[in-house]
Motif scaffolding. Structure first.
Motif, short mmCIF file in Angstrom:
data_model
loop_
_atom_site.label_atom_id
_atom_site.label_comp_id
_atom_site.label_asym_id
_atom_site.label_seq_id
_atom_site.Cartn_x
_atom_site.Cartn_y
_atom_site.Cartn_z
N LEU A 165 -22.29 33.77 24.32
CA LEU A 165 -23.30 34.83 24.24
C LEU A 165 -22.95 35.96 25.21
CD1 LEU A 165 -25.96 35.89 23.13
CD2 LEU A 165 -27.16 34.53 24.87
N ASP A 214 -19.92 37.93 23.92
CA ASP A 214 -20.26 38.84 22.81
C ASP A 214 -21.03 40.05 23.31
OD1 ASP A 214 -19.03 37.23 20.94
OD2 ASP A 214 -20.88 36.23 20.30
N VAL A 215 -21.99 39.82 24.19
CA VAL A 215 -22.83 40.91 24.69
C VAL A 215 -22.00 41.91 25.49
CG1 VAL A 215 -24.68 41.48 26.32
CG2 VAL A 215 -24.99 39.62 24.67
N SER A 245 -24.52 39.56 18.60
CA SER A 245 -24.71 38.33 19.38
C SER A 245 -25.74 37.40 18.72
CB SER A 245 -25.17 38.66 20.80
OG SER A 245 -26.55 39.01 20.80
N THR A 275 -28.31 36.25 20.31
CA THR A 275 -29.43 36.30 21.25
C THR A 275 -30.70 35.73 20.64
OG1 THR A 275 -28.55 38.21 22.46
CG2 THR A 275 -30.92 37.81 22.61
#
Length: 303
Positions: free
Chosen positions: A256, A259-260, A266, A268
Motif C-alpha cells: 500500500l 503504491d501510494v 491503491s 486503500t
C-alpha cells in the motif's frame, strides 16, 4: 476440470503457470491489450533457477461472452482490488450452476461481493508469494509459494478442486477455518499499511525515530477488530506481525505504501476503508486507522 484464471499478474501468472505446466486445463481471462501481447509473445515466468515462456490459452471478456460454452468448473480471481468489480462482470458468463470461485485478494470485501452475486459458490483463499512483473515477465523473487484454500462454512473441500490445485511448484494447504486465516492476513496487511503510510517510511527509520510503542498500539487496535468479529489473531500471528513491523534497520514497506508513494492506484479503501467500516459496525474505536485513512484520502483527493 476447466480452470479460468482472471488476471495474469504476479499472482495469477505464477500460480497459473504451475497449473498449466502440470497439464491442467487453464485459460487466462485478461484485458484485450494483455491478450494481444500474450498471444504474440506467450507468458514468460521466472523464478529462482527458472526462466521460460509458455504459449497459454487466453480469452477476453468479449470473447468469453460470445463463447458457445463459456462455463468453467473453477475460477481463480487474481486481480488488484481496484479491478474487482469490473472483473466480476467479465467472468460472469463463465459461472455455471456448479462453478466454484476462489478469490486471491487481501481483505474480506471480495468474499462479500462474490457471495452476494454467486451465493454458495465462493471458497476462501490466500497466497503467499513475493512476485512482480518486469518487462512483461512474471517474476517470482523467492522460493516461497504457498496457496491456502478452504470452504467458508468449514465443510469438506471438494476433492476435484483439491486434486486439480495440487501440482508441483508451490505448496497447497487446505484449512478447515479459512476465515480465521483470511482475517489474520488482513490484519497483518492493514497493520503494515497503517504503520508505513502513517509514518511515511520503511520500518527501520520508524524504529530509529522511536516508533515502536506506536506500532504496538496500531497492532493492538487492529487486532481488537478481528477479536470483535470472532476471529482473534493467534499468538503466532501476532508475534510474526510485531517481528516484521518492529525490526531494527528493516527496509520493509507495505505494498500500500509503495503504491501510494509511487502515485499508483491503491487498495486503500479495500484494505483500510473496509476494515474501518467493519470496526464501526462492531463498535470498535480505531483512532489510528481513522487518522491514516484521513491522510491517505486527503492525499488522493489532492491529486
Amino acid at each position: 476440470m476447466r480452470i479460468l484464471i482472471a488476471g495474469a499478474g504476479a499472482t495469477g501468472g505464477a500460480f497459473g503457470t504451475r497449473l498449466f505446466e502440470a497439464g491442467r486445463d487453464v485459460t487466462f481471462l485478461v484485458r484485450p491489450t494483455r491478450a494481444e501481447k500474450m498471444r504474440a509473445n506467450g507468458l514468460r515466468f521466472a523464478a529462482p533457477g527458472e526462466d521460460r515462456t509458455n504459449t497459454v490459452p487466453v480469452v477476453t471478456a468479449a470473447e468469453l461472452a460470445e463463447h458457445s460454452d463459456p462455463s468453467a468448473d473453477l475460477i481463480i480471481v487474481a486481480v488488484k482490488a481496484n479491478g474487482l468489480e469490473s472483473v466480476i462482470a467479465d467472468l460472469t458468463p463463465a459461472v455455471g450452476a456448479n462453478t466454484m470461485i476462489i478469490p486471491f485478494l487481501n481483505g474480506m470485501a471480495q468474499i462479500d461481493l462474490l457471495e452476494a452475486k454467486f451465493p454458495g459458490q465462493v471458497l476462501g483463499g490466500l497466497v503467499k508469494i513475493v512476485g512482480t512483473i518486469k518487462d512483461e515477465a512474471i517474476v517470482q523473487m523467492t522460493d516461497m509459494a504457498i496457496m491456502t484454500i478452504g470452504t467458508l462454512n468449514s465443510s469438506p473441500m471438494p476433492t476435484a478442486i483439491a486434486e486439480a490445485l495440487e501440482v508441483p511448484g508451490y505448496k497447497l494447504q487446505i484449512l478447515d477455518r479459512i476465515n480465521d486465516a483470511l482475517w489474520e492476513k488482513w490484519i497483518f496487511i492493514a497493520a503494515a499499511g497503517v504503520v508505513t503510510c502513517l509514518f511515511r517510511a520503511p520500518i527501520g527509520p520508524i524504529m530509529a525515530a522511536g516508533g515502536q510503542p506506536h506500532v504496538i498500539a496500531i497492532v493492538d487496535e487492529l487486532e481488537a477488530i478481528a477479536a470483535a468479529a470472532g476471529h482473534p489473531i493467534s499468538e503466532k500471528g501476532r508475534a510474526m506481525t510485531l517481528s516484521m513491523l518492529t525490526e531494527e534497520g528493516s527496509a520493509f514497506t507495505s505494498s500500500l505504501y509503495r503504491d501510494v508513494t509511487a502515485g499508483l492506484p491503491s487498495e486503500t479503501e479495500h484494505i483500510l476503508g473496509d476494515l474501518a467500516r467493519t470496526a464501526h459496525d462492531l463498535g470498535v474505536e480505531t483512532p489510528l486507522l481513522d487518522l491514516t485513512l484521513v491522510q491517505l484520502r486527503a492525499g488522493e483527493s489532492a491529486h
